[in-house]
Design an enzyme around this catalytic site. Structure first.
Site, PDB file in Angstrom:
ATOM      1  N   ARG A 283       0.844  -1.193   0.000  1.00  0.00           N
ATOM      2  CA  ARG A 283       0.000   0.000   0.000  1.00  0.00           C
ATOM      3  C   ARG A 283       0.879   1.243   0.000  1.00  0.00           C
ATOM      4  O   ARG A 283       1.948   1.249   0.622  1.00  0.00           O
ATOM      5  CB  ARG A 283      -0.879   0.044   1.264  1.00  0.00           C
ATOM      6  CG  ARG A 283      -2.106  -0.817   1.223  1.00  0.00           C
ATOM      7  CD  ARG A 283      -3.150  -0.294   0.240  1.00  0.00           C
ATOM      8  NE  ARG A 283      -4.330  -1.138   0.239  1.00  0.00           N
ATOM      9  CZ  ARG A 283      -4.532  -2.157  -0.607  1.00  0.00           C
ATOM     10  NH1 ARG A 283      -3.638  -2.447  -1.529  1.00  0.00           N
ATOM     11  NH2 ARG A 283      -5.644  -2.862  -0.551  1.00  0.00           N
TER      12      ARG A 283
ATOM     13  N   HIS B 140      -1.083   0.571  -9.581  1.00  0.00           N
ATOM     14  CA  HIS B 140      -1.809  -0.301  -8.639  1.00  0.00           C
ATOM     15  C   HIS B 140      -2.433  -1.478  -9.398  1.00  0.00           C
ATOM     16  O   HIS B 140      -3.643  -1.727  -9.318  1.00  0.00           O
ATOM     17  CB  HIS B 140      -2.881   0.465  -7.861  1.00  0.00           C
ATOM     18  CG  HIS B 140      -3.327  -0.251  -6.618  1.00  0.00           C
ATOM     19  ND1 HIS B 140      -3.675   0.389  -5.454  1.00  0.00           N
ATOM     20  CD2 HIS B 140      -3.474  -1.584  -6.356  1.00  0.00           C
ATOM     21  CE1 HIS B 140      -4.029  -0.499  -4.534  1.00  0.00           C
ATOM     22  NE2 HIS B 140      -3.934  -1.733  -5.069  1.00  0.00           N
TER      23      HIS B 140
HETATM   24  P1  NDP Z   1      -1.834 -11.388   4.797  1.00  0.00           P
HETATM   25  O1  NDP Z   1      -2.633 -10.856   5.927  1.00  0.00           O
HETATM   26  O2  NDP Z   1      -2.001 -12.797   4.410  1.00  0.00           O
HETATM   27  O3  NDP Z   1      -0.275 -11.136   5.060  1.00  0.00           O
HETATM   28  C1  NDP Z   1       0.196  -9.971   5.640  1.00  0.00           C
HETATM   29  C2  NDP Z   1       1.572 -10.219   6.198  1.00  0.00           C
HETATM   30  O4  NDP Z   1       2.060  -9.016   6.802  1.00  0.00           O
HETATM   31  C3  NDP Z   1       1.584 -11.303   7.288  1.00  0.00           C
HETATM   32  O5  NDP Z   1       2.757 -12.069   7.197  1.00  0.00           O
HETATM   33  C4  NDP Z   1       1.593 -10.479   8.570  1.00  0.00           C
HETATM   34  O6  NDP Z   1       2.163 -11.137   9.679  1.00  0.00           O
HETATM   35  C5  NDP Z   1       2.460  -9.321   8.136  1.00  0.00           C
HETATM   36  N1  NDP Z   1       2.289  -8.166   9.026  1.00  0.00           N
HETATM   37  C6  NDP Z   1       1.156  -7.481   9.305  1.00  0.00           C
HETATM   38  N2  NDP Z   1       1.400  -6.503  10.201  1.00  0.00           N
HETATM   39  C7  NDP Z   1       2.713  -6.580  10.496  1.00  0.00           C
HETATM   40  C8  NDP Z   1       3.555  -5.877  11.376  1.00  0.00           C
HETATM   41  N3  NDP Z   1       3.105  -4.871  12.149  1.00  0.00           N
HETATM   42  N4  NDP Z   1       4.860  -6.239  11.446  1.00  0.00           N
HETATM   43  C9  NDP Z   1       5.331  -7.262  10.688  1.00  0.00           C
HETATM   44  N5  NDP Z   1       4.582  -7.975   9.828  1.00  0.00           N
HETATM   45  C10 NDP Z   1       3.281  -7.650   9.734  1.00  0.00           C
HETATM   46  O7  NDP Z   1      -2.157 -10.428   3.559  1.00  0.00           O
HETATM   47  P2  NDP Z   1      -1.958 -10.740   2.005  1.00  0.00           P
HETATM   48  O8  NDP Z   1      -0.648 -11.411   1.828  1.00  0.00           O
HETATM   49  O9  NDP Z   1      -3.161 -11.406   1.461  1.00  0.00           O
HETATM   50  O10 NDP Z   1      -1.930  -9.253   1.409  1.00  0.00           O
HETATM   51  C11 NDP Z   1      -0.935  -8.352   1.811  1.00  0.00           C
HETATM   52  C12 NDP Z   1      -1.252  -6.946   1.311  1.00  0.00           C
HETATM   53  O11 NDP Z   1      -0.984  -6.863  -0.082  1.00  0.00           O
HETATM   54  C13 NDP Z   1      -2.707  -6.511   1.426  1.00  0.00           C
HETATM   55  O12 NDP Z   1      -3.007  -6.074   2.732  1.00  0.00           O
HETATM   56  C14 NDP Z   1      -2.772  -5.382   0.418  1.00  0.00           C
HETATM   57  O13 NDP Z   1      -2.464  -4.143   1.051  1.00  0.00           O
HETATM   58  C15 NDP Z   1      -1.687  -5.723  -0.588  1.00  0.00           C
HETATM   59  N6  NDP Z   1      -2.233  -6.067  -1.913  1.00  0.00           N
HETATM   60  C16 NDP Z   1      -1.894  -5.277  -2.979  1.00  0.00           C
HETATM   61  C17 NDP Z   1      -2.334  -5.587  -4.231  1.00  0.00           C
HETATM   62  C18 NDP Z   1      -1.903  -4.794  -5.412  1.00  0.00           C
HETATM   63  O14 NDP Z   1      -2.443  -4.989  -6.516  1.00  0.00           O
HETATM   64  N7  NDP Z   1      -0.928  -3.922  -5.272  1.00  0.00           N
HETATM   65  C19 NDP Z   1      -3.226  -6.734  -4.477  1.00  0.00           C
HETATM   66  C20 NDP Z   1      -3.500  -7.515  -3.288  1.00  0.00           C
HETATM   67  C21 NDP Z   1      -3.023  -7.169  -2.063  1.00  0.00           C
HETATM   68  P3  NDP Z   1       1.476 -12.469  10.283  1.00  0.00           P
HETATM   69  O15 NDP Z   1       1.782 -13.556   9.266  1.00  0.00           O
HETATM   70  O16 NDP Z   1       2.177 -12.691  11.554  1.00  0.00           O
HETATM   71  O17 NDP Z   1       0.009 -12.193  10.393  1.00  0.00           O
HETATM   72  C1  OXD Z   2      -6.046  -5.586  -2.917  1.00  0.00           C
HETATM   73  C2  OXD Z   2      -5.644  -4.643  -3.951  1.00  0.00           C
HETATM   74  O1  OXD Z   2      -5.948  -5.272  -1.734  1.00  0.00           O
HETATM   75  O2  OXD Z   2      -5.991  -4.868  -5.137  1.00  0.00           O
HETATM   76  O3  OXD Z   2      -6.484  -6.705  -3.270  1.00  0.00           O
HETATM   77  O4  OXD Z   2      -4.947  -3.678  -3.669  1.00  0.00           O
END
Ligand code: NDP
Ligand code: OXD
Length: 321
Positions: free
Chosen positions: A236, A284
């Site tokens: 993000r 994005h």
């Molecule tokens: P998940 O919730 O599966 O994974 C998030 C990861 O971040 C987990 O490993 C989590 O830790 C870690 N995390 C969260 N908070 C912290 C913190 N404070 N310190 C350290 N690690 C942290 O989410 P997804 O993998 O499904 O998606 C990740 C992000 O990708 C979404 O939230 C979105 O913002 C972005 N995204 C962007 C897209 C794009 O087109 N650019 C498309 C899809 C998603 P833990 O494993 O311990 O919970």
């Molecule tokens: C998502 C994105 O969060 O597209 O899936 O950014």
């Protein structure tokens, strides 16, 4: 006469996305659930589920029969930003299609940096024929995945298959074969010292806002074959301090960046990122949400919930993702 028994209505609330393709898919997949683009008044009793991407302000606040909110993205910061968010379960996207798209993006960008894409594109523009014979192998490079969750773990495994070393950082401790895992604030220093290319797939939460700043870049201490670390942010825009990224590129703390997300989207025309020689940017689009992949599992979950079964891929409200 319509002989399809009607179920609770769906509120489809989107900003910046074309609603037509979503309405078409919802109507095809769940014709028994009428779709509305706005409630009939603040307290529309017919709406049972909301399907949202950056929902209209306050659209969800007073719906008396709302059972759950389905985010059309994996990230849910857009849901938490909605004024008057009701206290109902929030479901996010976890989908093989989305995961595959994101891994493709990560692998594409990691390979581009490893294989000197920016340099060879500049050479082509200047009609220069010059091979860099010192080009490093995947095995010479460590990719650090910041946010090794659903998306990060799949990308990590695919990068391993290509021969890269991979490390990961998460909030809670993790174990994964062939991947060096670090967790929490205590593990951050070692993680930042471990990698040459950092791929950011964190959610935007109060804990992660602006985490990508000059102090963090200064802690990326490894000076491997790419000279200075490379940053790839597909999480993000709110995770990054954009002024600090530009200074880090100027000072050589970062050698190059790929950015798919920005604090302000669409990226304003005057942004210095557009023309920066060390920046690759995409709009994005790392992993798009596709109606034909996401709607059927979503409406199946609505049916299951109506039967009394639990929802899956629930958001942890306390953690914020
Ligand atoms: P998940 O919730 O599966 O994974 C998030 C990861 O971040 C987990 O490993 C989590 O830790 C870690 N995390 C969260 N908070 C912290 C913190 N404070 N310190 C350290 N690690 C942290 O989410 P997804 O993998 O499904 O998606 C990740 C992000 O990708 C979404 O939230 C979105 O913002 C972005 N995204 C962007 C897209 C794009 O087109 N650019 C498309 C899809 C998603 P833990 O494993 O311990 O919970
Ligand atoms: C998502 C994105 O969060 O597209 O899936 O950014």
């Amino acid at each position: 006469m319509n002989d399809i028994a009607s179920k609770g209505h769906i509120l489809l609330s989107l900003t910046g996305w074309d609603p037509d393709v979503w309405i078409e898919e919802l109507s095809k997949t769940a014709p028994e659930r009428p779709v509305k683009l706005a409630p009939d008044g603040d307290t529309d009793p017919d709406i049972e589920y909301a399907v949202v991407w950056k929902p209209e302000a306050s659209a969800l606040a007073k719906l008396p029969n709302l059972k759950a909110i389905f985010s059309l993205g994996a990230g849910v910061d857009h849901v938490f930003a909605t004024p008057g968010l009701p206290d109902v379960p929030i479901v996010r996207v976890v989908s093989p299609d989305l995961t595959t798209r994101m891994s493709e993006y990560v692998v594409w960008q990691v390979l581009d940096h490893q294989r000197l894409g920016p340099r060879y594109r500049a050479q082509q523009a200047a009609r220069i024929w010059e091979e860099d014979r010192g080009q490093c192998a995947a095995a010479d490079i460590t990719v650090g995945i910041m946010g090794i969750g659903e998306l990060g773990m799949d990308a990590a495994r695919k990068l391993r298959c290509l021969g890269f070393n991979v490390s990961g950082w998460s909030r809670t401790p993790k174990q994964a074969e062939g991947i060096t895992c670090y967790a929490g604030p205590d593990g951050l220093g070692e993680f930042l010292a471990s990698a040459d290319i950092f791929v950011v797939l964190l959610p935007l939460t109060p804990d992660t806002r602006k985490v990508l700043d000059k102090d963090l870049f200064a802690r990326m201490t490894k000076r491997g074959p790419l000279g200075a670390p490379v940053l790839i942010n597909a999480g993000r825009g709110g995770l990054q301090n954009e002024v600090d990224i530009l200074s880090a590129l100027d000072q050589g703390l970062l050698s190059a960046v790929t950015l798919d997300v920005f604090q302000q989207e669409p990226l304003p025309p005057e942004s210095p990122f557009w023309g920066h020689p060390k920046v690759m940017l995409t709009p994005h689009s790392a992993a798009s949400s596709v109606p034909s992949s996401l709607i059927a599992p979503m409406t199946a979950q609505m049916d299951a919930y109506d039967r009394g079964e639990p929802l899956i891929n629930l958001v942890d409200r306390k953690a914020g993702y």
